[in-house]
Design a protein around this motif. Structure first.
Motif, PDB file in Angstrom:
ATOM      1  N   ARG A   1      52.248  37.380  51.555  1.00 49.06           N
ATOM      2  CA  ARG A   1      51.438  38.518  51.131  1.00 49.06           C
ATOM      3  C   ARG A   1      50.234  37.994  50.360  1.00 49.06           C
ATOM      4  N   PRO A   2      49.021  38.361  50.780  1.00 51.79           N
ATOM      5  CA  PRO A   2      47.837  37.879  50.060  1.00 51.79           C
ATOM      6  C   PRO A   2      47.875  38.286  48.587  1.00 51.79           C
ATOM      7  N   TYR A   3      47.473  37.373  47.720  1.00 50.12           N
ATOM      8  CA  TYR A   3      47.494  37.638  46.285  1.00 50.12           C
ATOM      9  C   TYR A   3      46.418  38.637  45.859  1.00 50.12           C
ATOM     10  N   LEU A   4      45.231  38.520  46.444  1.00 51.48           N
ATOM     11  CA  LEU A   4      44.093  39.317  46.003  1.00 51.48           C
ATOM     12  C   LEU A   4      44.014  40.631  46.760  1.00 51.48           C
ATOM     13  N   THR A   5      43.577  41.682  46.074  1.00 52.54           N
ATOM     14  CA  THR A   5      43.389  42.981  46.710  1.00 52.54           C
ATOM     15  C   THR A   5      41.986  43.072  47.305  1.00 52.54           C
ATOM     16  N   ARG A   6      41.795  44.058  48.176  1.00 56.12           N
ATOM     17  CA  ARG A   6      40.464  44.263  48.750  1.00 56.12           C
ATOM     18  C   ARG A   6      39.452  44.589  47.665  1.00 56.12           C
ATOM     19  N   ALA A   7      39.877  45.296  46.624  1.00 54.40           N
ATOM     20  CA  ALA A   7      38.963  45.684  45.551  1.00 54.40           C
ATOM     21  C   ALA A   7      38.429  44.483  44.789  1.00 54.40           C
ATOM     22  N   PHE A   8      39.175  43.381  44.775  1.00 55.29           N
ATOM     23  CA  PHE A   8      38.696  42.182  44.079  1.00 55.29           C
ATOM     24  C   PHE A   8      37.373  41.710  44.670  1.00 55.29           C
ATOM     25  N   PHE A   9      37.271  41.714  45.989  1.00 54.65           N
ATOM     26  CA  PHE A   9      36.061  41.217  46.628  1.00 54.65           C
ATOM     27  C   PHE A   9      34.873  42.143  46.356  1.00 54.65           C
ATOM     28  N   ASP A  10      35.129  43.438  46.250  1.00 57.88           N
ATOM     29  CA  ASP A  10      34.051  44.356  45.865  1.00 57.88           C
ATOM     30  C   ASP A  10      33.580  44.063  44.444  1.00 57.88           C
ATOM     31  N   ARG A  11      34.530  43.767  43.563  1.00 60.40           N
ATOM     32  CA  ARG A  11      34.190  43.480  42.164  1.00 60.40           C
ATOM     33  C   ARG A  11      33.323  42.224  42.059  1.00 60.40           C
ATOM     34  N   ILE A  12      33.738  41.146  42.730  1.00 61.54           N
ATOM     35  CA  ILE A  12      32.953  39.925  42.589  1.00 61.54           C
ATOM     36  C   ILE A  12      31.604  40.045  43.303  1.00 61.54           C
ATOM     37  N   HIS A  13      31.531  40.910  44.327  1.00 65.03           N
ATOM     38  CA  HIS A  13      30.220  41.165  44.928  1.00 65.03           C
ATOM     39  C   HIS A  13      29.285  41.793  43.906  1.00 65.03           C
ATOM     40  N   ASP A  14      29.792  42.730  43.129  1.00 71.83           N
ATOM     41  CA  ASP A  14      28.965  43.424  42.145  1.00 71.83           C
ATOM     42  C   ASP A  14      28.567  42.534  40.982  1.00 71.83           C
ATOM     43  N   THR A  15      29.461  41.633  40.550  1.00 70.04           N
ATOM     44  CA  THR A  15      29.234  40.915  39.290  1.00 70.04           C
ATOM     45  C   THR A  15      29.031  39.412  39.435  1.00 70.04           C
ATOM     46  N   MET A  16      29.365  38.838  40.616  1.00 74.78           N
ATOM     47  CA  MET A  16      29.354  37.380  40.720  1.00 74.78           C
ATOM     48  C   MET A  16      28.707  36.843  41.987  1.00 74.78           C
ATOM     49  N   ARG A  17      27.989  37.653  42.747  1.00 75.41           N
ATOM     50  CA  ARG A  17      27.533  37.142  44.040  1.00 75.41           C
ATOM     51  C   ARG A  17      26.530  35.990  43.902  1.00 75.41           C
ATOM     52  N   ASP A  18      25.873  35.868  42.752  1.00 74.15           N
ATOM     53  CA  ASP A  18      24.996  34.719  42.542  1.00 74.15           C
ATOM     54  C   ASP A  18      25.792  33.440  42.321  1.00 74.15           C
TER      55      ASP A  18
ATOM     56  N   VAL B   1      33.374  35.479  62.944  1.00 75.67           N
ATOM     57  CA  VAL B   1      34.674  35.119  63.508  1.00 75.67           C
ATOM     58  C   VAL B   1      35.440  34.146  62.612  1.00 75.67           C
ATOM     59  N   ALA B   2      34.784  33.617  61.576  1.00 74.28           N
ATOM     60  CA  ALA B   2      35.439  32.718  60.637  1.00 74.28           C
ATOM     61  C   ALA B   2      34.589  32.635  59.382  1.00 74.28           C
ATOM     62  N   GLY B   3      35.224  32.311  58.270  1.00 74.39           N
ATOM     63  CA  GLY B   3      34.474  32.224  57.028  1.00 74.39           C
ATOM     64  C   GLY B   3      35.194  31.423  55.963  1.00 74.39           C
ATOM     65  N   ALA B   4      34.404  30.886  55.034  1.00 74.17           N
ATOM     66  CA  ALA B   4      34.934  30.139  53.889  1.00 74.17           C
ATOM     67  C   ALA B   4      34.240  30.627  52.633  1.00 74.17           C
ATOM     68  N   LEU B   5      35.036  30.905  51.597  1.00 73.49           N
ATOM     69  CA  LEU B   5      34.520  31.411  50.323  1.00 73.49           C
ATOM     70  C   LEU B   5      34.542  30.293  49.291  1.00 73.49           C
ATOM     71  N   ASN B   6      33.389  30.061  48.668  1.00 70.76           N
ATOM     72  CA  ASN B   6      33.233  29.052  47.625  1.00 70.76           C
ATOM     73  C   ASN B   6      32.639  29.691  46.375  1.00 70.76           C
ATOM     74  N   PHE B   7      32.972  29.135  45.213  1.00 67.49           N
ATOM     75  CA  PHE B   7      32.336  29.529  43.966  1.00 67.49           C
ATOM     76  C   PHE B   7      31.477  28.372  43.469  1.00 67.49           C
ATOM     77  N   ILE B   8      30.324  28.704  42.933  1.00 69.54           N
ATOM     78  CA  ILE B   8      29.344  27.707  42.506  1.00 69.54           C
ATOM     79  C   ILE B   8      29.430  27.539  40.998  1.00 69.54           C
ATOM     80  N   GLY B   9      29.777  26.345  40.551  1.00 68.79           N
ATOM     81  CA  GLY B   9      29.783  26.033  39.136  1.00 68.79           C
ATOM     82  C   GLY B   9      28.510  25.312  38.746  1.00 68.79           C
ATOM     83  N   PRO B  10      28.347  24.992  37.469  1.00 67.66           N
ATOM     84  CA  PRO B  10      27.123  24.315  37.031  1.00 67.66           C
ATOM     85  C   PRO B  10      26.968  22.920  37.607  1.00 67.66           C
ATOM     86  N   ASP B  11      28.099  22.269  37.947  1.00 68.29           N
ATOM     87  CA  ASP B  11      28.024  20.908  38.467  1.00 68.29           C
ATOM     88  C   ASP B  11      28.967  20.674  39.642  1.00 68.29           C
TER      89      ASP B  11
END
Length: 377
Positions: free
Chosen positions: A237-254, A268-278
């Motif tokens: 069972r996926p840990y994250l809910t669909r609403a999580f992705f809406d939240r990070i779109h609103d507050t963290m898409r940069d 048809v495929a995708g990879a999600l990454n988060f950008i840190g300072p380094d």
């Protein structure tokens, strides 16, 4: 702990002002108030998830001097530093392992600060405060996972045990482009990766790197399908809910890099990454079509491209996966801290960790001898 320092728990990150939390947390994306709030507001953590927030604050003479992301855990899911064997052993001895205290970022096996304060003495006070909370509530212990090496160095002073684990990270040796990176590899490995990228990029569509306002709600609809497919196959069972992705779109898409493979105008495929300072942190991948080597292209090679072009020092591609070694990701140590409330169990875990550290060190040494980089020139 100094008598002047007051440590308090909070049942929601929203109870702590974002500006106060982030003043302590700095610029790591995962310990930011907005990331932790997205987890809670979306229902990804909280009641019935196994992660009950108990975030810690430390104040000195009424001034906030430290915070820590803290949870009461009723299972060992979504942590990536595995202690199921400890839980079973403690239960066989007649103990109750759950709930336990977990200082961590849920579902995120990425190294970063956990004891959020500029002062080492306050970081020690946070560790000691967690231990006191566990003892008073008769919990089995405290676990601080994927902490920094500096934080791990505080283990003995605070009465914790240090655990060493291993991941694969890509390290940027001041490369100008992907070709410079390939030039550092042996001839055979260089040819292999070129062929792999050619096969992947010839899947019959296009690959796009999206950040900030380039990411649209429709892209999250597609990625949710990918995430559900991967999650259901990996952990049921996926840990994250669909609403999580809406939240990070609103507050963290940069702070996000979304790599999408599209065919005939459809992802048809995708990879999600988060950008840190380094660093770039690879987190999730999924697909609705299978194409040779596309997973490696989106998750590893595209991440290297982005890190080089943006001057980032490394790519952390998540937990496990020796297949990363052939793609230039090298074995590195990760760290965690553990303190068991029962003295006898604490000593048993200490003995186990000493032997485990030796084994991990040997594994890293062996794996380091099998990287694809050129030798001796």
């Amino acid at each position: 702990m100094s008598a002047e320092i007051s440590v308090e728990t909070h049942s929601a990150i929203a109870d702590i002002a974002a500006r106060d939390w982030d003043r302590m947390a700095g610029d790591n994306p995962f310990t930011s108030h907005r990331f932790l709030h997205a987890l809670e507001a979306s229902g990804s953590v909280g009641d019935k998830t196994g992660w009950q927030p108990l975030h810690l604050t430390a104040t000195l003479d009424g001034t906030l001097v430290g915070v820590a992301p803290l949870y009461a855990k009723t299972n060992s899911q979504g942590e990536y530093i595995f202690d199921h064997g400890w839980a079973e052993a403690y239960a066989r001895a007649g103990g109750r392992y759950y709930p336990k205290l977990q200082c961590a970022v849920p579902f995120t096996p990425a190294t970063g600060p956990r004891l959020l304060s500029p002062e080492a003495s306050i970081r020690v006070a946070l560790l000691q405060g967690m231990a006191q909370i566990a003892e008073r509530a008769e919990l089995s212990g405290v676990h601080v996972t994927f902490c920094t090496e500096d934080e791990a160095d505080l283990a003995a002073e605070a009465g914790y045990l240090r655990r060493t684990s291993q991941q694969f990270h890509w390290l940027n040796d001041n490369y100008g482009d992907f070709g410079d990176f390939l030039a550092a590899l042996s001839s055979r490995k260089r040819k292999d990766l070129r062929k792999e990228r050619e096969r992947a990029q010839g899947f019959g569509g296009t690959i796009r790197q999206l950040t900030g306002d380039q990411i649209e709600p429709r892209h999250w609809d597609a990625f949710w399908r990918f995430y559900q497919d991967t999650g259901s196959r990996k952990w049921g069972r996926p840990y994250l809910t669909r609403a999580f992705f809406d939240r990070i779109h609103d507050t963290m898409r940069d702070d996000i890099l979304l790599v999408l493979a599209e065919r005939e105008g459809r992802p048809v495929a995708g990879a999600l990454n988060f950008i840190g300072p380094d660093a770039l942190y690879g987190r999730y991948w999924g697909c609705t079509e299978d194409h040779p080597f596309l997973h490696f292209e989106l998750c590893y090679h595209q991440a290297i491209d982005f890190a080089i072009s943006h001057g980032l020092s490394r790519v952390e591609a998540g937990a496990q996966g020796e297949h990363k070694l052939a793609r230039g990701y090298v074995p590195v140590e990760t760290h965690s801290l553990h303190r068991m409330s029962d003295p006898a169990f604490h000593r048993a875990v200490e003995d186990y960790l000493q032997r485990e550290r030796e084994a991990v060190g040997e594994d890293i040494e062996i794996l380091s001898g099998h990287t694809p980089f050129r030798r001796g020139d």
